[in-house]
Design a protein around this motif. Structure first.
Motif, PDB file in Angstrom:
ATOM      1  N   LEU A 137       0.824  -1.211   0.000  1.00 52.46           N
ATOM      2  CA  LEU A 137       0.000   0.000   0.000  1.00 52.46           C
ATOM      3  C   LEU A 137       0.858   1.261   0.000  1.00 52.46           C
ATOM      4  O   LEU A 137       0.573   2.232  -0.705  1.00 52.46           O
ATOM      5  N   LEU A 138       1.913   1.217   0.803  1.00 49.72           N
ATOM      6  CA  LEU A 138       2.712   2.426   0.973  1.00 49.72           C
ATOM      7  C   LEU A 138       3.521   2.778  -0.262  1.00 49.72           C
ATOM      8  O   LEU A 138       3.999   3.897  -0.403  1.00 49.72           O
ATOM      9  N   THR A 181      -2.338   5.725  -2.548  1.00 45.38           N
ATOM     10  CA  THR A 181      -2.668   5.388  -1.160  1.00 45.38           C
ATOM     11  C   THR A 181      -2.467   6.595  -0.279  1.00 45.38           C
ATOM     12  O   THR A 181      -3.308   6.947   0.549  1.00 45.38           O
ATOM     13  N   ARG A 182      -1.329   7.249  -0.439  1.00 43.71           N
ATOM     14  CA  ARG A 182      -1.027   8.426   0.391  1.00 43.71           C
ATOM     15  C   ARG A 182      -2.065   9.515   0.177  1.00 43.71           C
ATOM     16  O   ARG A 182      -2.514  10.165   1.124  1.00 43.71           O
ATOM     17  N   VAL A 204      -5.271   8.515   1.921  1.00 38.24           N
ATOM     18  CA  VAL A 204      -5.170   8.655   3.378  1.00 38.24           C
ATOM     19  C   VAL A 204      -5.228  10.135   3.761  1.00 38.24           C
ATOM     20  O   VAL A 204      -5.912  10.517   4.711  1.00 38.24           O
ATOM     21  N   ARG A 205      -4.531  10.975   3.012  1.00 35.93           N
ATOM     22  CA  ARG A 205      -4.556  12.422   3.304  1.00 35.93           C
ATOM     23  C   ARG A 205      -5.967  12.966   3.220  1.00 35.93           C
ATOM     24  O   ARG A 205      -6.423  13.718   4.076  1.00 35.93           O
ATOM     25  N   ILE A 236      -8.059  11.756   6.177  1.00 31.41           N
ATOM     26  CA  ILE A 236      -7.755  12.475   7.422  1.00 31.41           C
ATOM     27  C   ILE A 236      -8.374  13.877   7.365  1.00 31.41           C
ATOM     28  O   ILE A 236      -8.964  14.349   8.337  1.00 31.41           O
ATOM     29  N   LEU A 289     -10.944   3.961   4.912  1.00 24.99           N
ATOM     30  CA  LEU A 289      -9.960   3.299   4.058  1.00 24.99           C
ATOM     31  C   LEU A 289     -10.348   1.864   3.726  1.00 24.99           C
ATOM     32  O   LEU A 289      -9.954   1.325   2.685  1.00 24.99           O
TER      33      LEU A 289
END
Lengths: 86, 239
Positions: B164-165, B170-171, B174-175, B178, B228
């Motif tokens: 994922l990373l 993905t990033r 996630v951003r 959040i 997610l």
């Protein structure tokens, strides 16, 4: 044999479980539940991954990470304009 | 499983503790000042020399301070404020506050740590001042349960974290997730998981109890995970 705690209890008290803040009795109840509940095991794994993804997505934590960006010259100038004059 | 009788963890009691404070921040507090040991003697000597030069008004010392820490502080402010102009204003405010506070800085922690706390505090104050409408509830983002306490949607494993990373998408996801959290919860998540303040520091900074910090952190992580989950779970759902 006492009844198992529910998934809802596991998830609600998860923060304390991961921090090792539960009583031994409560922790034992957690372990009994997790031994028979793959869904909660998966939940805890993905909860931990969520924390790591957050750290990576928003850049490295305050204590380390890549070299920080360079401030734009005008911002640097504006900041330094506020320094006390010697 | 009867999917009609769904409730959230919060509705179904078993709270970690009561969060009796209302409002986003509680009362404003002085910046908490931890006292981590300085890394080694050489670093300590360098920091003391820099502090002495700053207090003497040395222009080069100020330049070193700002260029050495400004980028990281700007990133901190950006994380909280999400807006480049606000972040730039906040980092400028933070340095001005630091300049004024220099005579009172005892050197009991690293300069970077001290500046970091000032930047966090400045960003929080700016975030509070621009908040104009009531915050949305986090409840719709929390996991749900059926009457017997089982998860309404059984959890499943996700793709491997390292896999994922590797993905930029993905990033980004996630951003965005959040950023979608209500400020009350997003702030605690940032302070604890990203800025690495401990529970007591966050409690002091926000003027809320440590139990309230724990509740907000747990709910923020749960809500983030829920957002997610549909995107990262493996195809096989556990029964």
């Amino acid at each position: 044999m006492s009844e198992y705690i529910t998934c809802q209890e596991v998830i609600t008290f998860l923060l304390g479980y991961l921090a090792g803040e539960l009583t031994p009795e409560k922790e034992h109840e957690f372990e009994r539940h997790l031994a028979v509940c793959p869904s909660c095991v998966a939940y805890i794994k993905t909860y931990k991954v969520t924390i790591e993804l957050g750290k990576k997505a928003l850049g490295e934590p305050a204590s380390g990470g890549p070299a920080p960006e360079v401030l734009a010259p005008e911002l640097l100038k504006a900041i330094l304009s506020g320094r006390p004059l010697s | 499983m009867d999917g009609t009788a769904i409730s959230t963890a919060a509705e179904r009691a078993i709270p970690l503790a009561r969060d009796g404070r209302s409002g986003l921040w509680g009362s404003a507090r002085v910046i908490p000042m931890p006292s981590p040991a300085l890394a080694d003697g050489r670093d300590q000597d360098a920091e003391e020399a820099l502090l002495a030069a700053l207090r003497a008004g040395d222009e080069r010392a100020y330049h070193e301070l700002v260029t050495g820490h400004g980028g990281r502080l700007l990133a901190v402010c950006r994380r909280f404020l999400g807006n480049e102009d606000d972040a730039r204003d906040a980092v400028q405010d933070a340095f001005f506050q630091a300049f004024r506070a220099l005579p009172r800085f005892a050197g009991s922690c690293r300069i970077g740590t001290w500046l970091h706390r000032i930047a966090v505090n400045t960003a929080l104050m700016r975030l509070r001042s621009r908040r104009s409408k009531p915050e949305e509830s986090i409840e719709p983002l929390l996991p749900t349960f059926v009457d017997d306490g089982h998860q309404a949607t059984p959890a499943a494993d996700w793709l491997e974290p390292f896999e994922l990373l590797e993905r930029q998408e993905t990033r980004e996801r996630v951003r965005r997730s959040i950023a979608a959290l209500p400020d009350t919860y997003r702030t605690v998540l940032l302070l604890r998981d990203i800025e690495e303040l401990d529970t007591a520091e966050v409690s002091e900074l926000l003027g809320i109890s440590q139990n309230a910090v724990k509740i907000r952190l747990h709910r923020a992580r749960q809500a983030l995970r829920e957002q997610l989950d549909p995107h990262f779970r493996k195809a096989t759902v556990l029964s």
